[in-house]
Scaffold this active site. Structure first.
Site, PDB file in Angstrom:
ATOM      1  CG  PHE A   1      21.083 -11.418  17.548  1.00  0.00           C
ATOM      2  CD1 PHE A   1      20.983 -10.244  16.819  1.00  0.00           C
ATOM      3  CD2 PHE A   1      20.394 -11.490  18.759  1.00  0.00           C
ATOM      4  CE1 PHE A   1      20.225  -9.169  17.274  1.00  0.00           C
ATOM      5  CE2 PHE A   1      19.635 -10.424  19.231  1.00  0.00           C
ATOM      6  CZ  PHE A   1      19.558  -9.263  18.486  1.00  0.00           C
TER       7      PHE A   1
ATOM      8  CD  GLN B   1      20.062 -13.824  28.060  1.00  0.00           C
ATOM      9  OE1 GLN B   1      19.170 -13.281  27.422  1.00  0.00           O
ATOM     10  NE2 GLN B   1      20.735 -14.861  27.592  1.00  0.00           N
TER      11      GLN B   1
ATOM     12  CG  HIS C   1      20.747  -7.672  26.484  1.00  0.00           C
ATOM     13  ND1 HIS C   1      21.723  -6.887  25.925  1.00  0.00           N
ATOM     14  CD2 HIS C   1      19.955  -8.082  25.463  1.00  0.00           C
ATOM     15  CE1 HIS C   1      21.522  -6.825  24.608  1.00  0.00           C
ATOM     16  NE2 HIS C   1      20.458  -7.544  24.302  1.00  0.00           N
TER      17      HIS C   1
ATOM     18  CG  LEU D   1      17.674  -4.483  25.220  1.00  0.00           C
ATOM     19  CD1 LEU D   1      18.297  -5.368  26.277  1.00  0.00           C
ATOM     20  CD2 LEU D   1      16.679  -5.288  24.393  1.00  0.00           C
TER      21      LEU D   1
ATOM     22  CD  GLU E   1      22.938 -10.641  21.070  1.00  0.00           C
ATOM     23  OE1 GLU E   1      22.178 -10.742  22.057  1.00  0.00           O
ATOM     24  OE2 GLU E   1      23.484 -11.611  20.547  1.00  0.00           O
TER      25      GLU E   1
ATOM     26  NE  ARG F   1      21.224 -11.566  24.266  1.00  0.00           N
ATOM     27  CZ  ARG F   1      19.947 -11.350  24.073  1.00  0.00           C
ATOM     28  NH1 ARG F   1      19.066 -11.777  24.969  1.00  0.00           N
ATOM     29  NH2 ARG F   1      19.522 -10.721  23.005  1.00  0.00           N
TER      30      ARG F   1
ATOM     31  CG  HIS G   1      17.100  -9.141  28.367  1.00  0.00           C
ATOM     32  ND1 HIS G   1      16.236  -8.094  28.086  1.00  0.00           N
ATOM     33  CD2 HIS G   1      17.148  -9.888  27.224  1.00  0.00           C
ATOM     34  CE1 HIS G   1      15.800  -8.208  26.834  1.00  0.00           C
ATOM     35  NE2 HIS G   1      16.315  -9.300  26.306  1.00  0.00           N
TER      36      HIS G   1
ATOM     37  NE  ARG H   1      15.789 -15.147  25.933  1.00  0.00           N
ATOM     38  CZ  ARG H   1      15.992 -14.070  25.175  1.00  0.00           C
ATOM     39  NH1 ARG H   1      16.199 -14.188  23.878  1.00  0.00           N
ATOM     40  NH2 ARG H   1      15.995 -12.861  25.714  1.00  0.00           N
TER      41      ARG H   1
HETATM   42  O1  FUM Z   1      19.043  -7.394  21.918  1.00  0.00           O
HETATM   43  C1  FUM Z   1      17.893  -7.641  21.588  1.00  0.00           C
HETATM   44  O2  FUM Z   1      17.376  -7.127  20.603  1.00  0.00           O
HETATM   45  C2  FUM Z   1      17.128  -8.599  22.402  1.00  0.00           C
HETATM   46  C3  FUM Z   1      16.706  -9.727  21.888  1.00  0.00           C
HETATM   47  C4  FUM Z   1      16.274 -10.837  22.761  1.00  0.00           C
HETATM   48  O3  FUM Z   1      16.335 -10.718  23.973  1.00  0.00           O
HETATM   49  O4  FUM Z   1      15.904 -11.898  22.241  1.00  0.00           O
END
Ligand code: FUM
Length: 482
Positions: A124, A237, A239, A253, A256, A312, A378, A413
């Site tokens: 990630f 934040q 996303h 969403l 990620e 992000r 997000h 985050r």
């Molecule tokens: O992209 C995602 O699966 C989100 C994960 C998160 O916000 O921690």
């Protein structure tokens, strides 16, 4: 004059507000430690933003890359947060999240496995090593399911579709909460020695958001009105990847995990543009060429990570710039392509929700064609200022955990850190509340004049002839924030 004695009343040692991951984990802890516990939520039990952390829960288990450990996780978290994190929270989080993930497994969570039968971990953004324990792309959902199953045996009171309006105080200490049943509109009074806010964030202040209707910042408002400090409220934040088309699903969403498993970002001329946006501080560990990024995808540990896995904030800004400079996709996003990188069978296995989401909502087959994506609001990094170890706010007896609390993530985050945050700090807030209740002397008193004033505050709007329409104000706010 309203007779307070006629209001339906419940009494608990601790009242937890919010039934997402943080609230459930907090309630489990309070109850397991012998306190009478109530859990109220304005929606249904488990219908929470926790499920929107799809790709995984971050914990330095070191199952996929043995070089990982809590110190690297701590460093990544601090750096991702621009070193504005509350360092002690980041330390507690990095140290304790592996244990919390193993505990979830003991409670029945079925994580994906490595070939050796260990909990599998994926890449990630901003995480140095593959660190996200996952259940396909439904990790948050599995965590909620596991916590609910575990909680159900703890015997605490659950109050669903019950909205909290105000934290009641006896002097400066918490004495309870006034709320109302959403179905009937009737008021309900909770007497409690401690209250834990696990109310999530306020994403609905934006039009394009991954948040559902519940996320209206109630916890922040209640804490503020009770006299608690809020901090870092400017840190929100985006996303990088939400759906952009059709309009009815804009903001939903796109995990990620798509980029973690090899997906790349392309602009309108099909250029892989993220190579143009690598910040200097991330350059030493980010692939500078497609050739190197491809070697990384093929499993070459000496290759550096692709730029799609930058943090992000960096990726969201890059996408916005591409769109603003005229290189966006037809509906105002960019392309996210995994079809040309990963075999169809593997996409369906590792990203089943994404496959169905695009098929059903956008008529796009992500095993054959790219997705259109763009930034979506997000998460709130800011929130209630808390003591890192106990999670108590500056108001005695008022605690906060998960997205409602601030400090852990600094200015930004890292993905997957929200799920580990709510497990670690949900538990710590429970322990903090138990300790507080045990040390409390006289039981706090609920003052009737305060209850009457709260009822008046909630009903005035229904009795007036003129004034601002709150729905219009909300629309204006969303316009402004966008
Ligand atoms: O992209 C995602 O699966 C989100 C994960 C998160 O916000 O921690």
């Amino acid at each position: 004059m309203l007779d307070v004695a006629e209001i339906q009343t419940f009494e608990h040692d601790v009242l937890v507000i919010g039934a997402g991951g943080a609230g459930l984990r907090a309630a489990i802890e309070c109850s397991a430690r012998g306190l009478s516990t109530g859990l109220m939520c304005k929606s249904l039990l488990g219908k929470a933003h926790t499920v929107m952390a799809e790709g995984g829960v971050a914990a330095a288990l070191g199952n996929v890359d043995g070089r990982d450990n809590w110190k690297v996780h701590f460093r990544d978290t601090m750096r991702g947060g621009k070193f504005l994190n509350q360092w002690r929270m980041a330390e507690l989080h990095a140290r304790e999240s592996p244990e919390r993930v193993r505990e979830l497994e003991e409670w029945g969570a079925v994580f994906d496995r490595t070939r050796d039968g260990l909990i599998s971990q994926r890449n990630f953004g901003g995480h140095r090593y593959p660190r996200l324990a996952h259940v396909g792309d439904r990790t948050g959902l599995e965590i909620i399911r596991t916590l609910q199953d575990h909680a159900i045996h703890k015997g605490f009171g659950v109050y669903m579709e019950c909205t909290a309006l105000q934290v009641l105080l006896d002097g400066s200490r918490v004495a309870g909460v006034l709320g109302y049943w959403r179905e009937s509109g009737r008021f309900v009074l909770f007497r409690a020695r401690a209250v834990i806010l696990a109310t999530g964030g306020g994403g609905r202040a934006w039009r394009i958001t991954s948040n559902s209707w519940e996320y209206s910042g109630d916890g922040y408002a209640m804490a503020y009105e009770a006299g608690a400090d809020l901090m870092d409220m400017e840190f929100t934040q985006f996303h990088p990847t939400g759906m952009v088309w059709p309009p009815s699903v804009r903001g939903i969403l796109v995990t990620e995990g798509v980029r973690g498993d090899g997906g790349i970002l392309l602009n309108s001329v099909r250029k892989r543009f993220m190579f143009d946006y690598i910040p200097e501080r991330f350059a030493p560990e980010t692939a500078a060429t497609e050739e190197e990024a491809n070697r990384w995808l093929a499993g070459d540990k000496s290759a550096r990570r692709p730029p799609e896995l930058l943090t992000r904030d960096v990726v969201a800004r890059a996408i916005t710039r591409e769109v603003n400079e005229g290189r966006g996709s037809p509906h105002g996003g960019v392309f996210l392509d995994i079809a040309s990188r990963v075999p169809a069978g593997m996409i369906k296995k590792k990203l089943p929700s994404m496959y169905h989401q695009f098929k059903e909502l956008a008529e796009v087959d992500i095993t054959r064609e790219p997705m259109e994506v763009g930034p979506t609001l997000h998460y709130f990094m800011g929130g209630v200022r808390v003591d890192p170890d106990s999670q108590m706010s500056t108001v005695p007896g008022l605690f906060a955990a998960g997205e409602a609390a601030a400090g852990m993530h600094g200015a930004n985050r890292l993905g997957g850190n929200s799920l580990s945050d709510l497990l670690v700090f949900g538990r710590l807030s429970g322990i903090g509340a138990v300790q507080y209740v045990k040390d409390l002397g006289a039981v706090p008193r609920v003052h009737e004049d305060q209850v009457r004033a709260a009822v008046r505050g909630a009903t005035d709007i229904l009795n007036r002839e003129s004034g601002t329409n709150p729905y219009v104000t909300h629309e204006q706010l969303q316009e402004l924030m966008g």
